[in-house]
Write an enzyme that holds these catalytic residues in place. Structure first.
Site, PDB file in Angstrom:
ATOM      1  N   ASP A 285     -13.708  -2.533  24.287  1.00 36.50           N
ATOM      2  CA  ASP A 285     -13.147  -2.844  22.980  1.00 36.50           C
ATOM      3  C   ASP A 285     -13.739  -1.928  21.915  1.00 36.50           C
ATOM      4  OD1 ASP A 285     -11.821  -5.230  21.194  1.00 36.50           O
ATOM      5  OD2 ASP A 285     -13.656  -4.467  20.261  1.00 36.50           O
TER       6      ASP A 285
ATOM      7  N   TYR B  56     -14.939   1.851  13.947  1.00 36.58           N
ATOM      8  CA  TYR B  56     -16.210   2.032  14.653  1.00 36.58           C
ATOM      9  C   TYR B  56     -16.588   3.508  14.759  1.00 36.58           C
ATOM     10  CZ  TYR B  56     -15.418  -2.779  16.358  1.00 36.58           C
ATOM     11  OH  TYR B  56     -15.170  -4.122  16.458  1.00 36.58           O
TER      12      TYR B  56
ATOM     13  N   LYS C  24      -8.134  -0.909  17.338  1.00 33.74           N
ATOM     14  CA  LYS C  24      -7.657  -1.711  16.214  1.00 33.74           C
ATOM     15  C   LYS C  24      -7.304  -0.840  15.010  1.00 33.74           C
ATOM     16  CE  LYS C  24     -11.172  -5.072  17.593  1.00 33.74           C
ATOM     17  NZ  LYS C  24     -12.155  -4.130  18.129  1.00 33.74           N
TER      18      LYS C  24
ATOM     19  N   HIS D  92      -6.849  -5.165  12.638  1.00 31.31           N
ATOM     20  CA  HIS D  92      -8.266  -5.526  12.546  1.00 31.31           C
ATOM     21  C   HIS D  92      -8.545  -6.602  11.495  1.00 31.31           C
ATOM     22  CE1 HIS D  92     -12.464  -3.616  13.397  1.00 31.31           C
ATOM     23  NE2 HIS D  92     -12.524  -4.929  13.375  1.00 31.31           N
TER      24      HIS D  92
END
Length: 284
Positions: free
Chosen positions: A44, A49, A78, A110
């Site tokens: 994930d 990120y 996401k 998200h």
């Protein structure tokens, strides 16, 4: 690893590896190598990120070592809150390009609000609907095997279900014994959505909880294993994050023990309606 069948027939592993704050190619490569060796097949990530490129590259390099192909993996990313609305399609395609994958197994919204707007901004519902339509089109084009949302409330979900052409398959939210979102879980079950938990350890706070530690000691398990197993026995998927090979291995060993009814009740009794991450309830 056990799997759950999503509402469109796609199989999704119940346990995946979370990669929030896992950065730097060497760290990513080492972490994914350890995870693949312990049987993880679900990974994930998210645009925010800033590790999609490294994850895609590392997975491609590691697949031959572990005798795997892309089809053996389940990869989630996401849509960033800043990309909601008109920029959603381009952002989705950018994630695919950054990871160098022809498709993603799951793609999530998200956050229900657009970055830079106030939570109560009345434009938020229309903006996230525009994002969802872009994701539906990419789903139809085979770029996403399943689509879903993260951090949505029941109200957000009801609005989406009333308008969508492709139903969301997954809701990813904060869920742990300090935040027992029973009504949301029940709504997901009734609506055919799989609920997947993040921050299952309460961002680390729950592993030191005396009742959790006591139960873990009695069972000969780690507090993390007990917390993750508690979620799994409710039909909830988990994505524990770690870069420690030992923890990665232990967090995968969740299917060779069972929590009794009293154990489940003890953990659920820790509910205090405490959020350690973000609260989406104010978002219009």
């Amino acid at each position: 690893m056990q799997s759950v069948e999503l509402n469109n027939g796609v199989e999704m592993p119940l346990v995946g590896l979370g990669t929030f704050q896992v950065k730097g190619y060497n760290v990513v490569h080492r972490t994914l190598d350890a995870a693949l060796g312990q049987g993880y097949r679900s990974f994930d990530t998210a645009s925010v990120y800033h590790n999609e490129t490294d994850i895609g590259k590392a997975l491609k390099e590691l697949l031959p070592k572990h005798g795997l192909t892309r089809g053996d993996l389940f990869v989630t990313s996401k849509l960033a809150p800043g990309d909601h609305g008109a920029g959603a399609r381009a952002a989705c395609l950018r994630s695919l390009a950054d990871m160098d994958f022809e498709y993603l197994d799951l793609y999530l919204v998200h956050w229900p609000g657009k970055q830079g707007w106030k939570s109560e901004d009345p434009r938020n519902p229309g903006c996230r609907q525009q994002s969802w339509e872009a994701m539906e089109n990419l789903y139809r084009d085979g770029k996403f095997r399943a689509i879903g949302v993260s951090n949505y409330t029941e109200g957000h979900l009801r609005a989406l279900l009333a308008q969508c052409q492709v139903r969301p398959a997954v809701l990813q939210v904060e869920y742990h014994p300090h935040l027992l979102q029973s009504e949301l879980l029940a709504f997901c079950s009734e609506s055919g959505l799989h609920l997947q938990a993040y921050s299952s350890l309460g961002t680390g706070r729950l592993v030191g909880e005396p009742k959790v530690k006591g139960l873990a000691e009695r069972l000969g398990r780690t507090p993390a294993q007990v917390l993750l197993r508690w979620a799994l026995q409710q039909g909830i998927g988990v994505i524990p994050k770690s870069t420690n090979p030992e923890h990665i291995a232990l967090n995968a060993r969740l299917f060779d023990f069972h929590l009794g009814d009293e154990d489940m009740e003890l953990l659920s009794g820790l509910h205090s309606d405490t959020r350690y991450c973000w609260d989406p309830r104010p978002v219009a």
